[in-house]
Design a protein around this motif. Structure first.
Motif, mmCIF file in Angstrom:
data_model
loop_
_atom_site.group_PDB
_atom_site.id
_atom_site.type_symbol
_atom_site.label_atom_id
_atom_site.label_comp_id
_atom_site.label_asym_id
_atom_site.label_seq_id
_atom_site.Cartn_x
_atom_site.Cartn_y
_atom_site.Cartn_z
ATOM 1 N N LYS A 213 0.828 -1.205 0.000
ATOM 2 C CA LYS A 213 0.000 0.000 0.000
ATOM 3 C C LYS A 213 0.864 1.257 0.000
ATOM 4 C CE LYS A 213 -3.842 2.312 2.323
ATOM 5 N NZ LYS A 213 -4.894 2.213 3.353
ATOM 6 N N ALA A 216 2.418 1.708 -3.476
ATOM 7 C CA ALA A 216 1.447 2.203 -4.452
ATOM 8 C C ALA A 216 1.174 3.685 -4.244
ATOM 9 C CB ALA A 216 0.148 1.407 -4.339
ATOM 10 N N ASN A 219 4.318 5.714 -5.419
ATOM 11 C CA ASN A 219 4.441 5.707 -6.880
ATOM 12 C C ASN A 219 3.387 6.573 -7.546
ATOM 13 O OD1 ASN A 219 6.675 4.078 -6.896
ATOM 14 N ND2 ASN A 219 5.555 2.179 -7.278
ATOM 15 N N GLU A 220 2.174 6.589 -6.999
ATOM 16 C CA GLU A 220 1.128 7.452 -7.547
ATOM 17 C C GLU A 220 1.538 8.920 -7.472
ATOM 18 O OE1 GLU A 220 -3.595 8.595 -6.780
ATOM 19 O OE2 GLU A 220 -2.635 7.003 -5.596
ATOM 20 N N THR A 246 9.626 -0.591 -7.497
ATOM 21 C CA THR A 246 9.068 -1.629 -6.639
ATOM 22 C C THR A 246 9.967 -1.820 -5.418
ATOM 23 O OG1 THR A 246 10.316 -3.438 -7.643
ATOM 24 C CG2 THR A 246 8.221 -2.812 -8.691
#
Length: 275
Positions: A213, A216, A219-220, A246
């Motif tokens: 989480k 993500a 990265n957003e 990642t």
């Protein structure tokens, strides 16, 4: 992150010992995803230069992802009769032991990276360590050291003012603000396609869904920064490139940096103690 996660995100600076104090604090924190470490590539370098770290950068952390890559520029005193990196290598080879280079922190990433570059170029210069980038810049401007590897955003104003001459940049491609400066790869030093990095870590044992989480979310944000018309020119000028990745990518980077740094320390005989 606060907006995306719906809760406050507090930045707590814990400087000292070349980043080891803040890093150790997070290594010993509860692995619940609420205490994180944002740090720079010294995270990996210290494992090579310090014999008794209270943590292991590989074993004691769960990588979340990279944040930024910050490119370095190799700069020289413009009074030197050289224009290119190849000129510099030839000049140094003709004067073994006569030239000095400065580093922004003894045993830090700029120090080891400079040694790696010089080893690849088969040249040897005398190392003059400084306690920060400001001192290194001052000594270069006064001609007391001949070359320094500086982060791009610090070097750029001096380059534009003609007070430093850039020879090469540590990047995969040329910087738009210095289009005439080649990459080290173009100069035959292929292992330097990136400079300093910033990454986000959690303590070892943080649950995989929490890591996913956080990754993500980061990265957003980073992908939005790449396309943000207001922010994009800022990071381009500052040589900072958002680096969505990642957890596995960051883990690989840390392992490779630790191994590379240890090899450089052995080859160069570097012995550094940080207070």
């Amino acid at each position: 992150m606060a907006e995306k996660l719906g809760q406050p995100v507090i930045v707590e600076n814990r400087p000292g010992a070349g980043t080891a104090i803040g890093t150790d604090f997070v290594a010993k924190a509860k692995p619940d995803g609420y205490t994180l470490l944002m740090t720079i590539d010294s995270f990996a370098v210290l494992a090579a230069t310090q014999a008794s770290l209270p943590y292991d950068p590989v074993a004691d952390f769960s990588p979340i992802g990279q944040i930024m890559n910050t490119h370095w520029v190799l700069v020289v005193d413009p009074a030197l009769p050289i224009k290119t990196f190849k000129d510099f290598v030839a000049y140094a080879k003709a004067r073994p032991g006569q030239l000095n280079y400065g580093s922004t922190s003894p045993g830090g990433s700029s120090h080891l990276a400079t040694e790696q570059i010089f080893k690849a170029a088969s040249i040897k210069l005398t190392h003059i360590p400084f306690g920060g980038a400001g001192q290194a810049v001052s000594f270069l401007l006064s001609g007391q050291v001949q070359v320094v590897l500086l982060v791009g955003q610090l070097a750029l104003p001096y380059i534009q003012a003609g007070k430093m001459r850039p020879l090469a940049i540590t990047a995969k491609e040329r910087a738009s603000v210095l289009p005439d400066v080649p990459t080290l790869a173009e100069e035959g030093i292929s292992e330097f396609e990136s400079g300093a990095w910033t990454g986000l870590f959690a303590p070892r044992g943080t649950p995989a869904p929490v890591i996913a989480k956080l990754n993500a979310t980061v990265n957003e944000i980073l992908r939005k920064m790449v396309h943000d018309k207001e922010y994009s020119p800022v990071y381009v000028k500052d040589f900072q490139v958002p680096a969505p990745s990642t957890p596995a990518d960051l883990a690989r980077i840390v392992r490779e940096d630790v191994a590379r740094s240890k090899a450089t320390v052995i080859d160069s005989g570097i012995n550094v103690k940080l207070n």
